[in-house]
Design an enzyme around this catalytic site. Sequence first.
Site, short mmCIF file in Angstrom:
data_model
loop_
_atom_site.label_atom_id
_atom_site.label_comp_id
_atom_site.label_asym_id
_atom_site.label_seq_id
_atom_site.Cartn_x
_atom_site.Cartn_y
_atom_site.Cartn_z
NE ARG A 120 -4.10 -1.69 1.43
CZ ARG A 120 -5.18 -1.88 2.19
NH1 ARG A 120 -5.26 -1.61 3.41
NH2 ARG A 120 -6.22 -2.68 1.53
CD GLN A 125 -3.06 5.57 -3.77
OE1 GLN A 125 -3.36 6.45 -4.48
NE2 GLN A 125 -3.38 5.84 -2.10
CG ASP A 128 -4.98 -1.81 -3.86
OD1 ASP A 128 -5.33 -2.91 -3.63
OD2 ASP A 128 -4.92 -1.09 -2.70
CB SER A 131 -8.33 -0.28 -3.62
OG SER A 131 -7.48 -0.15 -2.55
CE1 TYR A 228 -5.05 -4.57 4.47
CE2 TYR A 228 -2.54 -3.96 4.24
CZ TYR A 228 -3.77 -4.49 3.74
OH TYR A 228 -3.73 -4.90 2.41
P1 NAD Z 1 -9.57 -4.16 5.28
O1 NAD Z 1 -10.57 -4.66 4.25
O2 NAD Z 1 -8.31 -4.70 5.64
O3 NAD Z 1 -10.67 -3.99 6.51
C1 NAD Z 1 -11.94 -3.40 6.28
C2 NAD Z 1 -12.00 -2.53 7.73
O4 NAD Z 1 -12.33 -3.30 8.92
C3 NAD Z 1 -10.76 -1.59 8.11
O5 NAD Z 1 -11.14 -0.42 7.93
C4 NAD Z 1 -10.78 -2.12 9.23
O6 NAD Z 1 -9.82 -1.23 10.16
C5 NAD Z 1 -11.83 -2.82 9.82
N1 NAD Z 1 -12.17 -3.53 11.06
C6 NAD Z 1 -11.14 -4.68 11.35
N2 NAD Z 1 -11.62 -5.16 12.64
C7 NAD Z 1 -12.53 -4.61 12.81
C8 NAD Z 1 -13.25 -4.71 14.12
N3 NAD Z 1 -13.01 -5.57 15.17
N4 NAD Z 1 -14.18 -3.82 14.30
C9 NAD Z 1 -14.55 -2.76 13.09
N5 NAD Z 1 -13.84 -2.55 12.26
C10 NAD Z 1 -12.61 -3.45 11.95
O7 NAD Z 1 -9.37 -2.49 5.00
P2 NAD Z 1 -9.20 -2.01 3.50
O8 NAD Z 1 -10.59 -1.72 2.88
O9 NAD Z 1 -8.39 -2.59 2.64
O10 NAD Z 1 -8.61 -0.48 3.81
C11 NAD Z 1 -8.13 0.04 4.96
C12 NAD Z 1 -7.39 1.34 4.73
O11 NAD Z 1 -6.34 1.11 3.84
C13 NAD Z 1 -8.26 2.33 4.25
O12 NAD Z 1 -8.11 3.64 5.06
C14 NAD Z 1 -7.94 2.75 2.77
O13 NAD Z 1 -8.01 3.77 2.42
C15 NAD Z 1 -6.21 2.17 3.00
N6 NAD Z 1 -5.63 1.72 1.72
C16 NAD Z 1 -4.55 2.43 1.26
C17 NAD Z 1 -3.93 2.30 0.06
C18 NAD Z 1 -2.83 3.00 -0.22
O14 NAD Z 1 -2.41 3.78 0.28
N7 NAD Z 1 -2.27 2.24 -1.34
C19 NAD Z 1 -4.53 1.06 -0.72
C20 NAD Z 1 -5.60 0.39 -0.05
C21 NAD Z 1 -6.17 0.85 1.11
#
Ligand code: NAD
Length: 372
Positions: A120, A125, A128, A131, A228
Amino acid sequence: MKIAVLKEEAGETRCAAIPETVKKFTALGGDVAVECNAGEGASVADSDFAAAGATVGSRAEALKDADVILTVSGPEPQTLNGAKPGAMLVGGLDPLRRRDAIGAYASAGIEALAMEWMPRITRAQSMDVLSSQSNLAGYKAVIEAADAYGRAFPMMMTAAGTISPAKVFVMGVGVAGLQAIATAKRLGAQVSATDVRSATREQIQSLGAKPIFVENVAGIEGEGSGGYATEMSPEYQKAQAELVSAHIAKQDIVITTALIPGRPAPRLISDAQIASMRPGSVIVDLAVEQGGNVEGAVAGEIVERHGVKVVGHRNVPSRLAADASALFSRNLFNFLSAFWDKEGGLPQLDDEIGGAVRLTQSGKVVNQRLLS
Ligand code: NAD
């Protein structure tokens, strides 16, 4: 450079290329060979691929002498017979749950690259797939919930009386959760949401939804490492369960999206909490294939518990196959074109990205996440 595009196995409607990416690979000097009917589930005809410059043929013809093999979900290793040693297999290979298949790719001399392990970092991006696919899954989860719900989402004031807006609660505010909030808002619902990462509070508010957070036990600071979450302490889990119990009984729709990399999905909703909801309510568990956020959710089924529908569709992005294929295909193109070898050799990956996504090389499994 020959690039093969495989027809996916049953249950996977997406395709790893679209005519647009075929044209772009061709413009770079690649030859694209598409397996017959590869685009069928995503509404792309063989003739569309041919018009974009691809050759269309059997799997054996597509695989023969291919340098790169594109796939959405990892193919069964034996179906790659005939692929040349050293060929790159690029796609969503689900490495932790398909260790045997990854081992078999290694034995066949295939260099397997798992797109879901893309780091990430800003420059990755556009590559990805997690995403791009989660975004669509978050949207579709709300549409599925609206479909299964016997009431309307928006408030309606009619001559025959007023319909109250649906109350939607989104648990897990990553990429899927943010899109679920935005979609439910657009449909006119009253939306609240929760996460363990504190940075999501502001994101929830910026979409016009209400943050519901555990206040008395510390969660994860900011974005969390790499965006994460990790497994939370028993103390946090208890506080979260109390918070959910107090909130969920008043909700009509709950969308759960919570994941922890490399671990089973956290359990967020118990059977007793489901029983506290009004009959006719709907829960969509997007984490059902990773073990499920909801007690009693069944992968691939809609089950009814205490009058509440618990929706557990598998592979939700493939339920929007055309858009999901387009975004996935562009992710693959952005990845390969970033490392394109102008002399016509295999793409040359750098350490940061190559080291993260490469699973196998020279007949061996080489990725530390699989070896440790
Ligand atoms: P994910 O699919 O791993 O998880 C989904 C969500 O579940 C996350 O927000 C996590 O915090 C939440 N979660 C985990 N345990 C939980 C619990 N017990 N109770 C409530 N919520 C819980 O996450 P994702 O969608 O892949 O992305 C997370 C973050 O990463 C986002 O903010 C996204 O913007 C960021 N991201 C950044 C990049 C990059 O910079 N290249 C790429 C992808 C995602």
